[in-house]
Design a protein around this motif. Sequence first.
Motif, PDB file in Angstrom:
ATOM      1  N   GLU A  95     -28.437  58.187  66.285  1.00  0.00           N
ATOM      2  CA  GLU A  95     -29.457  57.853  65.974  1.00  0.00           C
ATOM      3  C   GLU A  95     -29.702  56.680  66.142  1.00  0.00           C
ATOM      4  N   GLN A  96     -29.151  56.173  65.713  1.00  0.00           N
ATOM      5  CA  GLN A  96     -29.239  54.125  66.096  1.00  0.00           C
ATOM      6  C   GLN A  96     -28.728  53.595  66.978  1.00  0.00           C
ATOM      7  N   LEU A  97     -27.883  54.246  68.069  1.00  0.00           N
ATOM      8  CA  LEU A  97     -26.824  53.967  68.964  1.00  0.00           C
ATOM      9  C   LEU A  97     -27.967  54.964  70.135  1.00  0.00           C
ATOM     10  N   ALA A  98     -29.122  55.951  70.154  1.00  0.00           N
ATOM     11  CA  ALA A  98     -29.872  56.234  71.543  1.00  0.00           C
ATOM     12  C   ALA A  98     -31.235  55.229  71.381  1.00  0.00           C
ATOM     13  N   GLN A  99     -31.306  54.373  69.922  1.00  0.00           N
ATOM     14  CA  GLN A  99     -32.655  53.057  70.222  1.00  0.00           C
ATOM     15  C   GLN A  99     -32.113  52.152  70.764  1.00  0.00           C
ATOM     16  N   GLU A 100     -30.630  51.986  70.239  1.00  0.00           N
ATOM     17  CA  GLU A 100     -30.639  50.737  70.808  1.00  0.00           C
ATOM     18  C   GLU A 100     -30.640  50.373  72.372  1.00  0.00           C
ATOM     19  N   ALA A 101     -29.992  52.110  72.983  1.00  0.00           N
ATOM     20  CA  ALA A 101     -29.549  52.651  74.107  1.00  0.00           C
ATOM     21  C   ALA A 101     -30.846  52.090  74.896  1.00  0.00           C
ATOM     22  N   ILE A 102     -32.447  52.878  74.156  1.00  0.00           N
ATOM     23  CA  ILE A 102     -33.879  52.799  74.824  1.00  0.00           C
ATOM     24  C   ILE A 102     -33.683  51.539  74.888  1.00  0.00           C
ATOM     25  N   ARG A 103     -34.156  50.687  73.693  1.00  0.00           N
ATOM     26  CA  ARG A 103     -34.514  49.083  74.103  1.00  0.00           C
ATOM     27  C   ARG A 103     -34.025  48.481  75.222  1.00  0.00           C
ATOM     28  N   GLU A 104     -32.345  48.874  75.726  1.00  0.00           N
ATOM     29  CA  GLU A 104     -31.402  48.046  76.250  1.00  0.00           C
ATOM     30  C   GLU A 104     -32.665  48.274  77.130  1.00  0.00           C
ATOM     31  N   ILE A 105     -32.399  50.043  78.452  1.00  0.00           N
ATOM     32  CA  ILE A 105     -32.582  50.282  79.671  1.00  0.00           C
ATOM     33  C   ILE A 105     -34.216  49.644  79.651  1.00  0.00           C
ATOM     34  N   ALA A 106     -34.886  49.932  78.123  1.00  0.00           N
ATOM     35  CA  ALA A 106     -37.034  49.298  78.737  1.00  0.00           C
ATOM     36  C   ALA A 106     -36.195  47.472  79.681  1.00  0.00           C
ATOM     37  N   ARG A 107     -35.518  47.175  78.664  1.00  0.00           N
ATOM     38  CA  ARG A 107     -35.374  45.796  78.879  1.00  0.00           C
ATOM     39  C   ARG A 107     -35.138  45.500  80.426  1.00  0.00           C
ATOM     40  N   LEU A 108     -33.547  46.286  80.224  1.00  0.00           N
ATOM     41  CA  LEU A 108     -33.393  45.966  82.066  1.00  0.00           C
ATOM     42  C   LEU A 108     -34.283  46.114  83.409  1.00  0.00           C
ATOM     43  N   SER A 109     -35.353  47.732  82.983  1.00  0.00           N
ATOM     44  CA  SER A 109     -35.942  47.825  83.936  1.00  0.00           C
ATOM     45  C   SER A 109     -37.108  46.870  84.042  1.00  0.00           C
ATOM     46  N   GLU A 125      -0.310  51.393  42.858  1.00  0.00           N
ATOM     47  CA  GLU A 125       0.603  51.554  43.989  1.00  0.00           C
ATOM     48  C   GLU A 125      -0.333  52.563  44.450  1.00  0.00           C
ATOM     49  N   HIS A 126      -1.228  52.692  44.294  1.00  0.00           N
ATOM     50  CA  HIS A 126      -1.561  54.243  45.662  1.00  0.00           C
ATOM     51  C   HIS A 126      -3.502  53.110  45.984  1.00  0.00           C
ATOM     52  N   ILE A 127      -3.526  53.184  46.794  1.00  0.00           N
ATOM     53  CA  ILE A 127      -4.913  53.166  47.395  1.00  0.00           C
ATOM     54  C   ILE A 127      -5.061  53.965  48.206  1.00  0.00           C
ATOM     55  N   THR A 128      -6.893  54.588  47.932  1.00  0.00           N
ATOM     56  CA  THR A 128      -7.320  56.385  48.551  1.00  0.00           C
ATOM     57  C   THR A 128      -8.350  55.680  49.344  1.00  0.00           C
ATOM     58  N   PHE A 129      -8.697  55.175  50.157  1.00  0.00           N
ATOM     59  CA  PHE A 129      -9.921  54.769  51.296  1.00  0.00           C
ATOM     60  C   PHE A 129     -10.543  56.180  51.641  1.00  0.00           C
ATOM     61  N   VAL A 130     -11.469  56.264  50.999  1.00  0.00           N
ATOM     62  CA  VAL A 130     -12.331  57.404  51.528  1.00  0.00           C
ATOM     63  C   VAL A 130     -12.973  57.647  52.656  1.00  0.00           C
ATOM     64  N   PHE A 131     -12.636  58.225  53.971  1.00  0.00           N
ATOM     65  CA  PHE A 131     -13.438  58.072  55.443  1.00  0.00           C
ATOM     66  C   PHE A 131     -14.888  59.001  54.782  1.00  0.00           C
ATOM     67  N   ASN A 132     -15.818  58.619  55.198  1.00  0.00           N
ATOM     68  CA  ASN A 132     -17.159  59.510  55.649  1.00  0.00           C
ATOM     69  C   ASN A 132     -17.242  59.568  56.970  1.00  0.00           C
ATOM     70  N   ARG A 133     -17.859  60.887  57.900  1.00  0.00           N
ATOM     71  CA  ARG A 133     -18.423  61.198  59.410  1.00  0.00           C
ATOM     72  C   ARG A 133     -19.715  60.464  59.010  1.00  0.00           C
ATOM     73  N   ASN A 134     -20.729  60.509  59.892  1.00  0.00           N
ATOM     74  CA  ASN A 134     -22.208  59.778  59.673  1.00  0.00           C
ATOM     75  C   ASN A 134     -22.537  59.873  61.423  1.00  0.00           C
ATOM     76  N   THR A 135     -23.466  61.669  61.766  1.00  0.00           N
ATOM     77  CA  THR A 135     -24.194  60.891  62.954  1.00  0.00           C
ATOM     78  C   THR A 135     -25.245  60.424  63.108  1.00  0.00           C
ATOM     79  N   GLY A 136     -25.883  60.540  61.895  1.00  0.00           N
ATOM     80  CA  GLY A 136     -26.576  59.095  61.898  1.00  0.00           C
ATOM     81  C   GLY A 136     -26.430  58.288  62.688  1.00  0.00           C
ATOM     82  N   TYR A 137     -25.253  57.323  63.049  1.00  0.00           N
ATOM     83  CA  TYR A 137     -24.977  56.232  63.805  1.00  0.00           C
ATOM     84  C   TYR A 137     -25.904  56.952  65.719  1.00  0.00           C
TER      85      TYR A 137
END
Length: 491
Positions: A470-484, A456-468
């Motif tokens: 850091e993951q985005l920054a690392q991916e961006a650094i690698r991609e910019i380096a590749r394009l450069s 009858e009742h489903i509770t989804f527990v949403f959690n913020r995670n600002t660590g993502y």
Amino acid sequence: MDIYLHGVETIEQNNGPRPVSTIDTGVIGLVGTAPDANDTLWPLNTPIPVYGSNGAVQGLGNTGTLKDAIDGIFDQATRVSQTILVVRVEEGEDITETMANIIGSSTGYTGLHALRRAPDLHNLRPKLFCAPGFTSQRPTDGISGIAVSDGGSGYTEAPAVTITRGAGDTTGFGASAVAIIDSETGEVSEVVLTNPGAGYTTAPTIALTGGDGTGATATATVGTVANPVTMELLTLANRFRGGVIKDAPATSASAAITDRLDYDTDRLLIIEPMVKVFKAGAVVSQPASARVAGLQARIDYSEGFWFSPSNHVVEGVVGISRTIEHSINDPAAESQLLNKNAVACIVRSPSGGFKLWGSRVPSSDSLRQFWSVRRAHDAIMDSIELASEVFIDKPFGLQVLVDIAETVNSALRRWQGLGATLGGRVWFDPVLNTKETWASGHLYVSYDAEGPAPIEHITFVFNRNTGYYEQLAQEAIREIARLSSAALPAA
């Protein structure tokens, strides 16, 4: 017994557990009116079986409540067949007289009590009961209470309660009650209404007769009461281990909740509001109970008797008689208020269509909250009892005791595999099974099971995670380096 035989013989043994066939849980008991019906095809106060999902129902006429109810039930019969036990009663001069005919007589097998003849006449046992058009009213002229004015004395057996119309009253009907005695004082301590009835223009006379005491008297008060047809249908539901589907007043959430407070049972599903359907070139409002009964029967056959009808589309509906605010994530929505108060409702679903929403029953017992669990347990008990008939009158012995136990065990394993139960086992309780009980022919077989409650009742527990980030920054650094590096001129 040894007999002389010069030759060969074969002795067939009939030992072993018996297969347990699940009972038919989708048989609908329908009571209503059809003034223009053919009296030969549709005799009054007689259960008439209607089989199939799209067969012609001939001779019923187009007036009264039965034709619309049968059409509503058949609307739900997608890819399955429906079985309806139809009881036609005489239409009265007004709603009060008609309701009296719907209730009928328990001793004369008339009205809804005609359904009690169905097992003998047709080998069918109704499990879903409804009387569309006659279960939504809260009469203002029923017996609202019975007060004991003198408890009398000397009672060890409760006297019978007889309710007689008052002077000049020609319309009161349906009221019944039982007397309760105080075992210490020998007095009648209470008179409990089992059905409030309706149509009483004056307070009826209460007579306490029989029993082994004397002097008890009581008086009745007329007022607003629970729907008497629903109360009488519940007596059948208790007898058949079935369920009643009733219509709420369909005027407001407040009225529906007030109506719900008239009942304390796990055999009742209350439906709010009415549904709109297309009939004879116009859109009309009709009670929803017949369609919900058809929906439950379809689910029994297509998904399983342990499934709730909630969150399923009610077919053949083009609208509802009043708007019910509905949300699956806002507890303040009207549909949530109704469900919280054990009133199921038909709503316009965000995913499309008009759905039934709600599985709760009006029971004060916290273990008896859900309609589907009640029906699952009923089906299990009925099925095991019927399969065990073969063991009645067999002599006590090791083999027959093992056969009985394994009959139950095998059924519980199958139902668990299907998802109808969460588990189950059987045992012989040594406290109950003594040499004295066995010598008197009485065997106690204990077993357990648990029908699954609906989610009858489903509770989804949403959690913020600002660590993502850091993951985005690392991916961006690698991609910019590749394009450069890709943009540098070749050496």
